[in-house]
Design an enzyme around this catalytic site. Structure first.
Site, PDB file in Angstrom:
ATOM      1  N   GLY A   1       0.818  -1.209   0.000  1.00 36.66           N
ATOM      2  CA  GLY A   1       0.000   0.000   0.000  1.00 36.66           C
ATOM      3  C   GLY A   1       0.854   1.262   0.000  1.00 36.66           C
ATOM      4  O   GLY A   1       0.543   2.244  -0.686  1.00 36.66           O
ATOM      5  N   THR A   2       1.936   1.233   0.768  1.00 37.68           N
ATOM      6  CA  THR A   2       2.775   2.426   0.866  1.00 37.68           C
ATOM      7  C   THR A   2       3.338   2.800  -0.504  1.00 37.68           C
ATOM      8  O   THR A   2       3.294   3.970  -0.912  1.00 37.68           O
ATOM      9  CB  THR A   2       3.922   2.180   1.868  1.00 37.68           C
ATOM     10  OG1 THR A   2       3.334   1.891   3.141  1.00 37.68           O
ATOM     11  CG2 THR A   2       4.826   3.400   1.998  1.00 37.68           C
TER      12      THR A   2
ATOM     13  N   ASN B   1      -7.979   3.665   8.963  1.00 35.64           N
ATOM     14  CA  ASN B   1      -7.382   2.494   9.602  1.00 35.64           C
ATOM     15  C   ASN B   1      -7.599   2.462  11.106  1.00 35.64           C
ATOM     16  O   ASN B   1      -7.663   1.408  11.720  1.00 35.64           O
ATOM     17  CB  ASN B   1      -5.880   2.426   9.288  1.00 35.64           C
ATOM     18  CG  ASN B   1      -5.198   3.769   9.398  1.00 35.64           C
ATOM     19  OD1 ASN B   1      -5.565   4.728   8.720  1.00 35.64           O
ATOM     20  ND2 ASN B   1      -4.199   3.858  10.257  1.00 35.64           N
TER      21      ASN B   1
ATOM     22  N   GLN C   1      -7.769   0.103   3.433  1.00 31.53           N
ATOM     23  CA  GLN C   1      -8.595  -0.509   4.489  1.00 31.53           C
ATOM     24  C   GLN C   1      -9.977  -0.908   4.001  1.00 31.53           C
ATOM     25  O   GLN C   1     -10.716  -1.590   4.712  1.00 31.53           O
ATOM     26  CB  GLN C   1      -8.709   0.439   5.701  1.00 31.53           C
ATOM     27  CG  GLN C   1      -7.421   0.601   6.474  1.00 31.53           C
ATOM     28  CD  GLN C   1      -6.994  -0.651   7.237  1.00 31.53           C
ATOM     29  OE1 GLN C   1      -7.759  -1.598   7.416  1.00 31.53           O
ATOM     30  NE2 GLN C   1      -5.746  -0.673   7.686  1.00 31.53           N
TER      31      GLN C   1
ATOM     32  N   SER D   1      -3.690  -2.812  -0.827  1.00 32.72           N
ATOM     33  CA  SER D   1      -2.655  -3.621  -0.180  1.00 32.72           C
ATOM     34  C   SER D   1      -3.223  -5.008   0.097  1.00 32.72           C
ATOM     35  O   SER D   1      -4.390  -5.131   0.501  1.00 32.72           O
ATOM     36  CB  SER D   1      -2.240  -2.945   1.129  1.00 32.72           C
ATOM     37  OG  SER D   1      -1.309  -3.756   1.803  1.00 32.72           O
ATOM     38  N   ALA D   2      -2.401  -6.044  -0.104  1.00 27.75           N
ATOM     39  CA  ALA D   2      -2.901  -7.413   0.054  1.00 27.75           C
ATOM     40  C   ALA D   2      -3.126  -7.803   1.510  1.00 27.75           C
ATOM     41  O   ALA D   2      -4.097  -8.469   1.845  1.00 27.75           O
ATOM     42  CB  ALA D   2      -1.912  -8.390  -0.585  1.00 27.75           C
ATOM     43  N   HIS D   3      -2.210  -7.364   2.397  1.00 31.02           N
ATOM     44  CA  HIS D   3      -2.218  -7.977   3.737  1.00 31.02           C
ATOM     45  C   HIS D   3      -3.347  -7.509   4.639  1.00 31.02           C
ATOM     46  O   HIS D   3      -3.560  -8.054   5.714  1.00 31.02           O
ATOM     47  CB  HIS D   3      -0.853  -7.819   4.423  1.00 31.02           C
ATOM     48  CG  HIS D   3      -0.497  -6.446   4.897  1.00 31.02           C
ATOM     49  ND1 HIS D   3      -0.444  -6.111   6.228  1.00 31.02           N
ATOM     50  CD2 HIS D   3      -0.162  -5.330   4.229  1.00 31.02           C
ATOM     51  CE1 HIS D   3      -0.060  -4.854   6.351  1.00 31.02           C
ATOM     52  NE2 HIS D   3       0.117  -4.355   5.152  1.00 31.02           N
TER      53      HIS D   3
ATOM     54  N   CYS E   1       3.192   3.074  16.204  1.00 29.22           N
ATOM     55  CA  CYS E   1       3.995   3.264  14.993  1.00 29.22           C
ATOM     56  C   CYS E   1       4.872   2.038  14.797  1.00 29.22           C
ATOM     57  O   CYS E   1       4.848   1.103  15.583  1.00 29.22           O
ATOM     58  CB  CYS E   1       4.795   4.557  15.062  1.00 29.22           C
ATOM     59  SG  CYS E   1       5.981   4.587  16.376  1.00 29.22           S
TER      60      CYS E   1
HETATM   61  N1  PLP Z   1      -2.938   3.095   4.011  1.00 29.65           N
HETATM   62  C1  PLP Z   1      -3.631   2.675   5.076  1.00 29.65           C
HETATM   63  C2  PLP Z   1      -4.955   3.289   5.373  1.00 29.65           C
HETATM   64  C3  PLP Z   1      -3.120   1.677   5.902  1.00 29.65           C
HETATM   65  O1  PLP Z   1      -3.802   1.267   6.967  1.00 29.65           O
HETATM   66  C4  PLP Z   1      -1.842   1.142   5.600  1.00 29.65           C
HETATM   67  C5  PLP Z   1      -1.222   0.122   6.499  1.00 29.65           C
HETATM   68  O2  PLP Z   1      -1.373   0.170   7.690  1.00 29.65           O
HETATM   69  C6  PLP Z   1      -1.156   1.602   4.472  1.00 29.65           C
HETATM   70  C7  PLP Z   1      -1.744   2.576   3.691  1.00 29.65           C
HETATM   71  C8  PLP Z   1       0.184   1.044   4.089  1.00 29.65           C
HETATM   72  O3  PLP Z   1       0.031  -0.226   3.479  1.00 29.65           O
HETATM   73  P1  PLP Z   1       1.253  -1.271   3.485  1.00 29.65           P
HETATM   74  O4  PLP Z   1       1.385  -1.770   4.872  1.00 29.65           O
HETATM   75  O5  PLP Z   1       0.813  -2.356   2.526  1.00 29.65           O
HETATM   76  O6  PLP Z   1       2.436  -0.547   2.983  1.00 29.65           O
END
Ligand code: PLP
Length: 380
Positions: free
Chosen positions: A68-69, A150, A178, A198-200, A322
Site C-alpha cells: 500500500g505504501t 485504519n 482498508q 494492499s494485500a495484507h 507506529c
Molecule cells: N494506508 C492505510 C490506510 C493503511 O492502513 C496502511 C497500512 O497500515 C497503508 C496505507 C500502508 O500499506 P502497506 O502496509 O501495505 O504498505
C-alpha cells in the site's frame, strides 16, 4: 489468543497460502518467454484479473507494487511529476502516514482537508476551496482522500468529494487499503482517478499491493529499471505475493456478507462497553467499516491497555502504534477534536475472516476485567 488486529494485518487466508505455494513451485520470472516464464505470467495475470474484478476495474489498469505504501507513493509522486509540480494537494487530516508523508515530500503545496468530530471530511470546506480555486496560482487540484480510516474505520464520502473535484477539473487519489475486502468497492462508482490497495489487510501476504489508475490518468513512474508493469513500476514482480493477493481478494469478496455481519457483534460489544464503563466510541454515528471499533476510557493509557489485553489473551492495538512498536498520541483522533487525554487512551479492535461471535464477548470481558482491576488499584 483472540486476534483483534486485522486492520494492522489480517491472518493469511488458506486460499492465499495455496496460491502462493503453487506460484513458488513455478519458480520462474513472469517476463521470461519460455514455458515456465509463461506459466508464471499466467498466474500473475490471473491474480490481476481477480484484484481488478474485486474493484470492478479492468485488469490492464492495475499496476502491482510492493504494498500500500508504494502504491500511495506512486500515485502521489507520480502524479505530481507528470503535472510538473503544477498542482496543489488537498490532503485529509486523517490519512495514513504513507499518504501524509508522501504528500509532504512531494515538493508541492499541501492544504489540509479537515474532518468533523465524527471523522468525516468537511465537504463544505472542499466546495468553498474549489469554488475559489485560482489555477494560475494553485495549478490542478489533487484531492487525496482515503476510503476508510485504519484507526476508526470511518468511511469517507469519497464519491461526493471526487465528483466535486472532477467538476473543478482536478484529480482524486484514494487510499483504498482498508476498504478492500471489507466493503464493496467499485472504482467507477467512486469516480476516483487512482486507488491504492494492499494485500495484507485483506488476508493476502505482506509486501504486495497495487495501484489502479483510470485510463488516461496522468502518472510518471517513480522507479526505473526493467520496464515491468507497463514501465510504470519496474522490478521483477513478486509472483507468489501477487498470486496470494489475487486469491485472498477473491475469497474476501465472496465473504463480504460475513464481514458485514461482524458489525452487529461489534455494535453489541460497544453497547456493553458504553453501558458498563461509559467508554467513548469514535465514529459511532457515521458509516464505518463493519470490523472496527476504536474506543477510549479517558485517563487509562492505551499502551497499558494493549499490554494488559495481550496478557489476557486478546491482541489489540493502539490505533496510533507506529512501526517501532512505541505508542504515540493518535493524530486521527486529535483531528476529530478528541482531547489529548482521550486520544492517549484509545485502543483499536479490528476483526475479520477468522473471527467468531464469541471473540467480541471475550474482548469485552477481558477489557472490563482489566478496567475493574485498574480502578481498584486507583482507589486503593
Ligand atoms: N494506508 C492505510 C490506510 C493503511 O492502513 C496502511 C497500512 O497500515 C497503508 C496505507 C500502508 O500499506 P502497506 O502496509 O501495505 O504498505
Amino acid at each position: 489468543m483472540i486476534y483483534a488486529d486485522y486492520n494492522a494485518t489480517a491472518p493469511l487466508r488458506p486460499e492465499a497460502r495455496d496460491a502462493m505455494l503453487a506460484a513458488l513451485e513455478v519458480g520462474a520470472n513472469p517476463s521470461s518467454v519460455h514455458g515456465p516464464g509463461r506459466q508464471a505470467r499466467k498466474l500473475m495475470e490471473k491474480a490481476r484479473g481477480q484484484v481488478a474484478s474485486a474493484i470492478r476495474a479492468l485488469p490492464q489498469d492495475l499496476i502491482f507494487t510492493s504494498g500500500g505504501t508504494e502504491a500511495v507513493a506512486l500515485a502521489i509522486q507520480g502524479t505530481v511529476r507528470k503535472l510538473d509540480g503544477d498542482c496543489t494537494l488537498l490532503v485529509s487530516a486523517v490519512e495514513h502516514e504513507a499518504v501524509s508523508k508522501n504528500a509532504g515530500h512531494s515538493g508541492v503545496a499541501v492544504e489540509t482537508l479537515y474532518v468533523d468530530e465524527t471523522g468525516k471530511a468537511d465537504l463544505d470546506w472542499l466546495a468553498d476551496r474549489l469554488g475559489r480555486w485560482d489555477r494560475s496560482k494553485s495549478g490542478t487540484p489533487v484531492l487525496v482522500l482515503m476510503l476508510a480510516n485504519n484507526e476508526t474505520g470511518v468511511i469517507q464520502p469519497v464519491q461526493e468529494a471526487a465528483a466535486m473535484v472532477r467538476d473543478a477539473g482536478g484529480l482524486t487519489i484514494c487510499d483504498g487499503v482498508q476498504g478492500l475486502g471489507k466493503l464493496p468497492v467499485n472504482v467507477s462508482l467512486l469516480g476516483v482517478d487512482y486507488l491504492a490497495l494492499s494485500a495484507h489487510k485483506a488476508g493476502g501476504p505482506q509486501g504486495v499491493g497495487a495501484l489502479w489508475l483510470s485510463s488516461g490518468a496522468p502518472l510518471l513512474p517513480i522507479l526505473f529499471g526493467g520496464g515491468q508493469e507497463r514501465s510504470i513500476r519496474s522490478g521483477t514482480e513478486n509472483l507468489s505475493g501477487i498470486a496470494g493477493f489475487g486469491a485472498a481478494v477473491d475469497a474476501a469478496v465472496a465473504a463480504l456478507s460475513k464481514m458485514e455481519a461482524l458489525s452487529s457483534c461489534r455494535d453489541a460489544m460497544e453497547e456493553r462497553l458504553i453501558s458498563e464503563a461509559g467508554v467513548t466510541v469514535f465514529g459511532k454515528r457515521v458509516p464505518r467499516l463493519p470490523n472496527t471499533s476504536n474506543f477510549a476510557y479517558a485517563g487509562f493509557r492505551a499502551e497499558t491497555q494493549v499490554m494488559a489485553m495481550d496478557l489476557a489473551g486478546v491482541a489489540v492495538s493502539s490505533g496510533s502504534a507506529c512501526s517501532s512498536g512505541k505508542v504515540k498520541r493518535s493524530l486521527v483522533l486529535s483531528a476529530m477534536g478528541a482531547s489529548d487525554t482521550l486520544a492517549e487512551s484509545a485502543i483499536r479492535t479490528s476483526y475479520g475472516w477468522r473471527s467468531e461471535v464469541s471473540d467480541f464477548d471475550r474482548t469485552a470481558d477481558a477489557w472490563l476485567e482489566i478496567l475493574h482491576r485498574r480502578n481498584l488499584k486507583e482507589t486503593a
